[in-house]
Design an enzyme around this catalytic site. Structure first.
Site, PDB file in Angstrom:
ATOM      1  N   GLY A   1       0.431  -2.635   5.265  1.00 42.63           N
ATOM      2  CA  GLY A   1       0.249  -1.373   4.551  1.00 42.63           C
ATOM      3  C   GLY A   1       0.779  -0.233   5.395  1.00 42.63           C
ATOM      4  O   GLY A   1       0.886  -0.347   6.619  1.00 42.63           O
TER       5      GLY A   1
ATOM      6  N   HIS B   1      -8.100   1.337   4.132  1.00 51.22           N
ATOM      7  CA  HIS B   1      -7.510   1.749   5.414  1.00 51.22           C
ATOM      8  C   HIS B   1      -6.395   2.786   5.182  1.00 51.22           C
ATOM      9  O   HIS B   1      -6.345   3.819   5.849  1.00 51.22           O
ATOM     10  CB  HIS B   1      -6.975   0.490   6.117  1.00 51.22           C
ATOM     11  CG  HIS B   1      -6.236   0.725   7.397  1.00 51.22           C
ATOM     12  ND1 HIS B   1      -6.649   0.189   8.598  1.00 51.22           N
ATOM     13  CD2 HIS B   1      -5.088   1.407   7.672  1.00 51.22           C
ATOM     14  CE1 HIS B   1      -5.792   0.550   9.549  1.00 51.22           C
ATOM     15  NE2 HIS B   1      -4.842   1.290   9.016  1.00 51.22           N
ATOM     16  N   GLU B   2      -5.520   2.496   4.203  1.00 54.31           N
ATOM     17  CA  GLU B   2      -4.388   3.407   3.947  1.00 54.31           C
ATOM     18  C   GLU B   2      -4.864   4.725   3.339  1.00 54.31           C
ATOM     19  O   GLU B   2      -4.325   5.793   3.657  1.00 54.31           O
ATOM     20  CB  GLU B   2      -3.348   2.737   3.035  1.00 54.31           C
ATOM     21  CG  GLU B   2      -2.740   1.440   3.567  1.00 54.31           C
ATOM     22  CD  GLU B   2      -2.272   1.507   5.005  1.00 54.31           C
ATOM     23  OE1 GLU B   2      -1.849   2.586   5.453  1.00 54.31           O
ATOM     24  OE2 GLU B   2      -2.356   0.476   5.699  1.00 54.31           O
TER      25      GLU B   2
ATOM     26  N   GLN C   1       2.131   8.318   8.197  1.00 53.84           N
ATOM     27  CA  GLN C   1       2.539   7.542   9.374  1.00 53.84           C
ATOM     28  C   GLN C   1       4.032   7.657   9.669  1.00 53.84           C
ATOM     29  O   GLN C   1       4.471   7.304  10.760  1.00 53.84           O
ATOM     30  CB  GLN C   1       2.152   6.062   9.218  1.00 53.84           C
ATOM     31  CG  GLN C   1       0.641   5.843   9.263  1.00 53.84           C
ATOM     32  CD  GLN C   1       0.301   4.376   9.081  1.00 53.84           C
ATOM     33  OE1 GLN C   1       0.240   3.884   7.968  1.00 53.84           O
ATOM     34  NE2 GLN C   1       0.113   3.672  10.177  1.00 53.84           N
TER      35      GLN C   1
ATOM     36  N   CYS D   1      -3.518  -1.403  13.214  1.00 60.77           N
ATOM     37  CA  CYS D   1      -2.790  -0.322  12.551  1.00 60.77           C
ATOM     38  C   CYS D   1      -1.467  -0.125  13.265  1.00 60.77           C
ATOM     39  O   CYS D   1      -1.422  -0.148  14.498  1.00 60.77           O
ATOM     40  CB  CYS D   1      -3.631   0.951  12.620  1.00 60.77           C
ATOM     41  SG  CYS D   1      -2.825   2.388  11.909  1.00 60.77           S
ATOM     42  N   LEU D   2      -0.392   0.081  12.511  1.00 58.31           N
ATOM     43  CA  LEU D   2       0.910   0.292  13.136  1.00 58.31           C
ATOM     44  C   LEU D   2       0.928   1.565  13.980  1.00 58.31           C
ATOM     45  O   LEU D   2       1.764   1.707  14.870  1.00 58.31           O
ATOM     46  CB  LEU D   2       2.010   0.364  12.065  1.00 58.31           C
ATOM     47  CG  LEU D   2       2.239  -0.926  11.260  1.00 58.31           C
ATOM     48  CD1 LEU D   2       3.319  -0.701  10.216  1.00 58.31           C
ATOM     49  CD2 LEU D   2       2.602  -2.096  12.163  1.00 58.31           C
TER      50      LEU D   2
ATOM     51  N   HIS E   1      -5.934   7.044   5.927  1.00 57.53           N
ATOM     52  CA  HIS E   1      -4.806   7.755   6.548  1.00 57.53           C
ATOM     53  C   HIS E   1      -4.499   9.042   5.777  1.00 57.53           C
ATOM     54  O   HIS E   1      -4.170  10.065   6.381  1.00 57.53           O
ATOM     55  CB  HIS E   1      -3.539   6.886   6.545  1.00 57.53           C
ATOM     56  CG  HIS E   1      -3.431   5.936   7.703  1.00 57.53           C
ATOM     57  ND1 HIS E   1      -3.412   6.349   9.012  1.00 57.53           N
ATOM     58  CD2 HIS E   1      -3.303   4.584   7.743  1.00 57.53           C
ATOM     59  CE1 HIS E   1      -3.275   5.284   9.805  1.00 57.53           C
ATOM     60  NE2 HIS E   1      -3.216   4.204   9.055  1.00 57.53           N
TER      61      HIS E   1
HETATM   62 ZN   LIG Z   1      -3.119   2.236   9.679  1.00 57.70          ZN
END
Ligand SMILES: [Zn+2]
Length: 173
Positions: A46, A140-141, A51, A98-99, A144
């Site tokens: 995701g 999670h997204e 991000q 998480c990226l 963000h």
């Molecule tokens: Zn993330």
């Protein structure tokens, strides 16, 4: 197609709230395509627009379930514009990463089932029922888009420890 880099922890943009999308145009579609390219390149499931530095309420998800085939053949990308959870139920604890938070994972508790309302790239309103990993991923997204990282959901003492450690890592990188 561009493959924009992922912003990482300590970048203040990640703490900012994204704005609702109001223009469903070609630029939005291009942004979604670029985000998918970044997500696949980085091996994530995701990604939120913030991000890649775009403060828009736009997320892309692909949990690529199943095994035994080429990763590319299992892809089923989903794009959600202005996503919000309208119903949630149950609880599930999973190990999240998480990226934007490299080299760190932690157990996080979230709703196990959610109903998400969102718009398509064409501006049509839709609802989707999700469970398990996909439900966790969209929660999670969506966090963000509100300027929250998964580490913000850890207990306060642990959160402080983790943030110190990550800040140190980021400075020495
Ligand atoms: Zn993330």
């Amino acid at each position: 197609m561009a493959v924009p880099p992922v912003l990482t922890f300590l970048n203040p943009v990640l703490m900012r709230k994204s704005q609702p999308v109001t223009r469903f145009d070609g630029a939005l579609k291009t942004l979604a395509e670029d985000m998918l390219a970044t997500m696949y390149q980085e091996g994530g499931i995701g990604l939120a627009a913030v991000q890649v530095g775009q403060l828009k309420r736009l997320i892309v998800v692909d949990i690529r379930e199943g095994e035994g085939e080429e990763e590319a053949e299992r892809r089923s990308p989903a794009v959600y514009v202005n996503p919000r959870i309208v119903e949630s139920d149950g609880a599930i604890v999973t190990e999240e990463g998480c990226l934007s938070v490299v080299e760190f994972t932690a157990e996080v508790k979230r709703a196990e089932h959610v109903v998400m309302e969102y718009k398509t790239l064409k501006g049509e309103t839709r609802r989707e029922n999700m469970s398990g990993l996909k439900a966790v991923c969209v929660q999670h997204e969506i966090d963000h888009t509100h300027g929250r990282l998964f580490i913000d959901r850890l207990p306060p003492i642990k959160r402080q420890m983790v943030k110190k450690k990550l800040a140190k890592l980021a400075r020495t990188a």
